[in-house]
Design a protein around this motif. Structure first.
Motif, PDB file in Angstrom:
ATOM      1  N   GLU A  51      41.243  96.585 -22.831  1.00 23.07           N
ATOM      2  CA  GLU A  51      40.294  96.123 -23.863  1.00 23.07           C
ATOM      3  C   GLU A  51      38.960  95.999 -22.972  1.00 23.07           C
ATOM      4  OE1 GLU A  51      40.891  93.336 -27.282  1.00 23.07           O
ATOM      5  OE2 GLU A  51      39.561  92.262 -25.811  1.00 23.07           O
ATOM      6  N   CYS A  52      37.888  96.992 -23.381  1.00 22.18           N
ATOM      7  CA  CYS A  52      36.850  96.647 -22.713  1.00 22.18           C
ATOM      8  C   CYS A  52      36.049  95.379 -22.892  1.00 22.18           C
ATOM      9  CB  CYS A  52      35.547  97.908 -23.485  1.00 22.18           C
ATOM     10  SG  CYS A  52      34.078  97.701 -22.754  1.00 22.18           S
ATOM     11  N   PRO A  53      35.730  94.585 -21.948  1.00 22.13           N
ATOM     12  CA  PRO A  53      35.029  93.386 -21.953  1.00 22.13           C
ATOM     13  C   PRO A  53      33.889  93.086 -22.747  1.00 22.13           C
ATOM     14  CG  PRO A  53      35.025  94.035 -19.842  1.00 22.13           C
ATOM     15  CD  PRO A  53      35.791  95.032 -20.514  1.00 22.13           C
ATOM     16  N   SER A  54      33.011  94.374 -22.721  1.00 23.87           N
ATOM     17  CA  SER A  54      31.838  94.291 -23.358  1.00 23.87           C
ATOM     18  C   SER A  54      31.903  94.623 -24.916  1.00 23.87           C
ATOM     19  CB  SER A  54      30.796  95.349 -22.743  1.00 23.87           C
ATOM     20  OG  SER A  54      29.614  95.587 -23.182  1.00 23.87           O
ATOM     21  N   CYS A  55      32.478  95.816 -25.214  1.00 24.55           N
ATOM     22  CA  CYS A  55      32.474  95.798 -26.661  1.00 24.55           C
ATOM     23  C   CYS A  55      33.736  95.934 -27.281  1.00 24.55           C
ATOM     24  CB  CYS A  55      31.990  97.671 -26.862  1.00 24.55           C
ATOM     25  SG  CYS A  55      33.079  98.929 -26.372  1.00 24.55           S
ATOM     26  N   GLY A  56      34.897  95.562 -26.742  1.00 22.56           N
ATOM     27  CA  GLY A  56      36.100  95.174 -27.396  1.00 22.56           C
ATOM     28  C   GLY A  56      37.022  96.663 -27.666  1.00 22.56           C
ATOM     29  N   ILE A  99      31.054  95.085 -16.474  1.00 24.79           N
ATOM     30  CA  ILE A  99      32.103  96.147 -16.839  1.00 24.79           C
ATOM     31  C   ILE A  99      31.471  96.756 -18.203  1.00 24.79           C
ATOM     32  CG2 ILE A  99      34.574  96.714 -17.374  1.00 24.79           C
ATOM     33  CD1 ILE A  99      35.097  94.203 -15.306  1.00 24.79           C
ATOM     34  N   TYR A 100      31.471  97.976 -18.088  1.00 25.69           N
ATOM     35  CA  TYR A 100      31.427  98.549 -19.642  1.00 25.69           C
ATOM     36  C   TYR A 100      32.396  99.892 -19.813  1.00 25.69           C
ATOM     37  CZ  TYR A 100      28.640 102.079 -16.610  1.00 25.69           C
ATOM     38  OH  TYR A 100      28.100 103.024 -15.759  1.00 25.69           O
ATOM     39  N   CYS A 101      32.320 100.531 -20.869  1.00 26.99           N
ATOM     40  CA  CYS A 101      33.101 101.543 -20.943  1.00 26.99           C
ATOM     41  C   CYS A 101      32.338 103.094 -21.511  1.00 26.99           C
ATOM     42  CB  CYS A 101      34.077 101.483 -22.150  1.00 26.99           C
ATOM     43  SG  CYS A 101      33.725 101.366 -23.844  1.00 26.99           S
ATOM     44  N   SER A 102      33.068 103.978 -21.771  1.00 27.06           N
ATOM     45  CA  SER A 102      32.428 105.253 -21.914  1.00 27.06           C
ATOM     46  C   SER A 102      31.774 105.209 -23.200  1.00 27.06           C
ATOM     47  CB  SER A 102      33.699 106.210 -21.999  1.00 27.06           C
ATOM     48  OG  SER A 102      34.557 106.185 -23.018  1.00 27.06           O
ATOM     49  N   ASN A 139      26.831 103.252 -26.609  1.00 24.60           N
ATOM     50  CA  ASN A 139      26.102 101.754 -26.757  1.00 24.60           C
ATOM     51  C   ASN A 139      26.480 100.872 -26.155  1.00 24.60           C
ATOM     52  OD1 ASN A 139      24.532 103.100 -28.932  1.00 24.60           O
ATOM     53  ND2 ASN A 139      26.003 102.748 -30.496  1.00 24.60           N
ATOM     54  N   CYS A 140      27.808 100.916 -25.630  1.00 20.13           N
ATOM     55  CA  CYS A 140      28.519  99.756 -24.596  1.00 20.13           C
ATOM     56  C   CYS A 140      27.450 100.004 -23.466  1.00 20.13           C
ATOM     57  CB  CYS A 140      29.658 100.011 -24.484  1.00 20.13           C
ATOM     58  SG  CYS A 140      30.489  98.700 -23.434  1.00 20.13           S
ATOM     59  N   ARG A 141      27.373 101.150 -22.638  1.00 21.44           N
ATOM     60  CA  ARG A 141      26.835 101.333 -21.247  1.00 21.44           C
ATOM     61  C   ARG A 141      25.443 100.870 -21.518  1.00 21.44           C
ATOM     62  NH1 ARG A 141      23.344 104.899 -19.369  1.00 21.44           N
ATOM     63  NH2 ARG A 141      23.093 106.099 -20.954  1.00 21.44           N
TER      64      ARG A 141
HETATM   65 ZN   LIG Z   1      32.607  99.158 -24.024  1.00 21.41          ZN
END
Ligand SMILES: [Zn+2]
Length: 100
Positions: free
Chosen positions: A52-57, A73-76, A79-81
């Motif tokens: 689970e991405c800690p930034s956006c879930g 930490i972010y994901c692909s 908007n999360c980045r």
């Molecule tokens: Zn994310």
């Protein structure tokens, strides 16, 4: 290996340390809380895990869709980045101002 990452994380985070079972969480960053494992996908390699991405879930592949900037930490997800880069930018500016 995750156990060692947990110990290093504890040393760096001190009183803010988040203590989680390394069977359920990955200590990906030295300075941030661990990432929740959603599905191990029948693998013993954490790079194959869904986390689970800690930034956006969002639920994403740990090996290919999780990234880090300055320990955050972010994901692909685009908007999360952007959100994480913005937060890291604000933190950097604040630190620069403290030094003036
Ligand atoms: Zn994310």
């Amino acid at each position: 290996m995750n156990e060692q990452a947990k110990i290093l994380n504890a040393l760096v985070t001190g009183k803010n340390f988040v203590n989680k079972d390394t069977d359920e969480y990955i200590y990906a960053s030295l300075s941030q809380p661990p990432i929740k494992i959603i599905d191990k996908n029948n693998s013993d390699d954490e790079l194959d895990y869904t986390v689970e991405c800690p930034s956006c879930g969002r639920h994403v592949n740990y090996g290919e869709e999780i990234f880090m900037v300055s320990g955050h930490i972010y994901c692909s997800n685009e908007n999360c980045r952007k959100k994480v880069y913005y937060e890291v930018g604000i933190e950097w500016v604040k630190n620069q101002l403290k030094q003036l």
